[in-house]
Design a protein around this motif. Structure first.
Motif, mmCIF file in Angstrom:
data_model
loop_
_atom_site.group_PDB
_atom_site.id
_atom_site.type_symbol
_atom_site.label_atom_id
_atom_site.label_comp_id
_atom_site.label_asym_id
_atom_site.label_seq_id
_atom_site.Cartn_x
_atom_site.Cartn_y
_atom_site.Cartn_z
ATOM 1 N N PHE A 1 -3.690 -2.109 -7.154
ATOM 2 C CA PHE A 1 -4.246 -1.072 -6.296
ATOM 3 C C PHE A 1 -4.874 0.009 -7.161
ATOM 4 O O PHE A 1 -4.294 0.410 -8.170
ATOM 5 C CB PHE A 1 -3.150 -0.428 -5.442
ATOM 6 C CG PHE A 1 -2.685 -1.272 -4.297
ATOM 7 C CD1 PHE A 1 -3.007 -0.921 -2.992
ATOM 8 C CD2 PHE A 1 -1.929 -2.411 -4.509
ATOM 9 C CE1 PHE A 1 -2.577 -1.688 -1.921
ATOM 10 C CE2 PHE A 1 -1.498 -3.189 -3.450
ATOM 11 C CZ PHE A 1 -1.825 -2.835 -2.151
ATOM 12 N N THR A 2 -6.035 0.475 -6.753
ATOM 13 C CA THR A 2 -6.632 1.656 -7.368
ATOM 14 C C THR A 2 -6.474 2.789 -6.371
ATOM 15 O O THR A 2 -6.952 2.706 -5.243
ATOM 16 C CB THR A 2 -8.124 1.440 -7.687
ATOM 17 O OG1 THR A 2 -8.246 0.317 -8.565
ATOM 18 C CG2 THR A 2 -8.711 2.680 -8.352
ATOM 19 N N MET A 3 -5.755 3.818 -6.786
ATOM 20 C CA MET A 3 -5.515 4.982 -5.952
ATOM 21 C C MET A 3 -6.245 6.167 -6.580
ATOM 22 O O MET A 3 -6.305 6.290 -7.805
ATOM 23 C CB MET A 3 -4.019 5.292 -5.869
ATOM 24 C CG MET A 3 -3.134 4.132 -5.435
ATOM 25 S SD MET A 3 -3.441 3.537 -3.760
ATOM 26 C CE MET A 3 -2.730 4.861 -2.812
ATOM 27 N N ARG B 1 -9.175 0.832 -3.694
ATOM 28 C CA ARG B 1 -9.494 -0.570 -3.929
ATOM 29 C C ARG B 1 -8.204 -1.367 -4.073
ATOM 30 O O ARG B 1 -7.205 -0.867 -4.584
ATOM 31 C CB ARG B 1 -10.325 -0.667 -5.212
ATOM 32 C CG ARG B 1 -10.843 -2.021 -5.543
ATOM 33 C CD ARG B 1 -11.705 -1.943 -6.807
ATOM 34 N NE ARG B 1 -12.073 -3.263 -7.209
ATOM 35 C CZ ARG B 1 -13.315 -3.733 -7.154
ATOM 36 N NH1 ARG B 1 -14.295 -2.973 -6.745
ATOM 37 N NH2 ARG B 1 -13.576 -4.959 -7.534
ATOM 38 N N VAL B 2 -8.251 -2.608 -3.628
ATOM 39 C CA VAL B 2 -7.150 -3.547 -3.833
ATOM 40 C C VAL B 2 -7.756 -4.801 -4.457
ATOM 41 O O VAL B 2 -8.720 -5.351 -3.931
ATOM 42 C CB VAL B 2 -6.430 -3.900 -2.512
ATOM 43 C CG1 VAL B 2 -5.274 -4.852 -2.776
ATOM 44 C CG2 VAL B 2 -5.940 -2.643 -1.802
ATOM 45 N N ASP C 1 0.838 -1.201 0.000
ATOM 46 C CA ASP C 1 0.000 0.000 0.000
ATOM 47 C C ASP C 1 0.873 1.251 0.000
ATOM 48 O O ASP C 1 0.571 2.224 -0.691
ATOM 49 C CB ASP C 1 -0.935 -0.030 1.211
ATOM 50 C CG ASP C 1 -2.010 1.037 1.148
ATOM 51 O OD1 ASP C 1 -2.603 1.242 0.065
ATOM 52 O OD2 ASP C 1 -2.267 1.673 2.190
ATOM 53 N N ASN C 2 1.958 1.230 0.755
ATOM 54 C CA ASN C 2 2.878 2.370 0.773
ATOM 55 C C ASN C 2 3.518 2.586 -0.597
ATOM 56 O O ASN C 2 3.613 3.725 -1.071
ATOM 57 C CB ASN C 2 3.965 2.175 1.833
ATOM 58 C CG ASN C 2 3.447 2.377 3.234
ATOM 59 O OD1 ASN C 2 2.471 3.080 3.451
ATOM 60 N ND2 ASN C 2 4.087 1.739 4.195
ATOM 61 N N MET D 1 0.171 -1.648 -10.259
ATOM 62 C CA MET D 1 0.531 -3.038 -10.013
ATOM 63 C C MET D 1 1.666 -3.037 -8.989
ATOM 64 O O MET D 1 2.661 -2.318 -9.161
ATOM 65 C CB MET D 1 0.983 -3.715 -11.303
ATOM 66 C CG MET D 1 1.315 -5.182 -11.130
ATOM 67 S SD MET D 1 1.698 -5.983 -12.707
ATOM 68 C CE MET D 1 3.233 -5.183 -13.120
ATOM 69 N N VAL D 2 1.495 -3.833 -7.943
ATOM 70 C CA VAL D 2 2.514 -3.892 -6.899
ATOM 71 C C VAL D 2 2.920 -5.350 -6.706
ATOM 72 O O VAL D 2 2.069 -6.236 -6.619
ATOM 73 C CB VAL D 2 2.000 -3.310 -5.565
ATOM 74 C CG1 VAL D 2 3.120 -3.305 -4.528
ATOM 75 C CG2 VAL D 2 1.448 -1.905 -5.763
#
Length: 152
Positions: free
Chosen positions: A111-113, A56-57, A37-38, A89-90
């Protein structure tokens, strides 16, 4: 280039310590998700040039356990942008130096930021893929973006 995919890339490394472990003796999934998340937040901040929050994840996939003493590398990579949201994408890669092996993917997610200004979703710069790798990431991110939109 500040509008390209590579500019927004965020990468960090950490040695996993006992304080990161769960009762099974492995690194707690929540610790890894916090790192992810970071990284997603940093990638979003760099692209939007301002605050972003996790909206969202999706598709969290645990591929390989992480153990105490492992060195993990967390990579966040912008793949697509909408109007105010960014698809990132992480991935977490783990190095097991006792085995002298190459880093292996341990955990992945999308992740949607959302970029916020004064608490309001705000437009982000468009994303400009420049290399063949950028174009492949962009196509993947675009696909994920529209899959998510279709579910809402």
């Amino acid at each position: 280039m500040k509008d390209g995919i590579s500019f927004s890339r965020a990468e960090t490394c950490m040695v996993m310590e006992p304080r990161h472990s769960n009762i099974m003796g492995n690194v707690h999934g929540g610790e890894l998700m916090m790192m992810m998340d970071n990284a997603a937040g940093i990638a979003a901040f760099k692209h939007a040039k301002g605050d972003a929050v996790t909206a969202r994840v999706d598709e969290i996939v645990f591929l390989k356990p992480v153990h105490i003493g492992d060195i993990v590398t967390c990579v966040g990579q912008l793949t697509y942008v909408g109007k105010s949201s960014m698809q990132i994408m992480v991935s977490i890669y783990v190095n097991d130096f006792s085995a002298e092996s190459m880093p292996e993917a341990s955990l992945t997610a999308f992740f949607t930021m959302v970029h916020l200004v004064d608490g309001v979703p705000t437009e982000v710069p468009r994303l400009v893929p420049r290399t063949p790798e950028d174009h492949a990431l962009y196509q993947l991110g675009e696909k994920k973006y529209f899959e998510i939109k279709a579910k809402l």
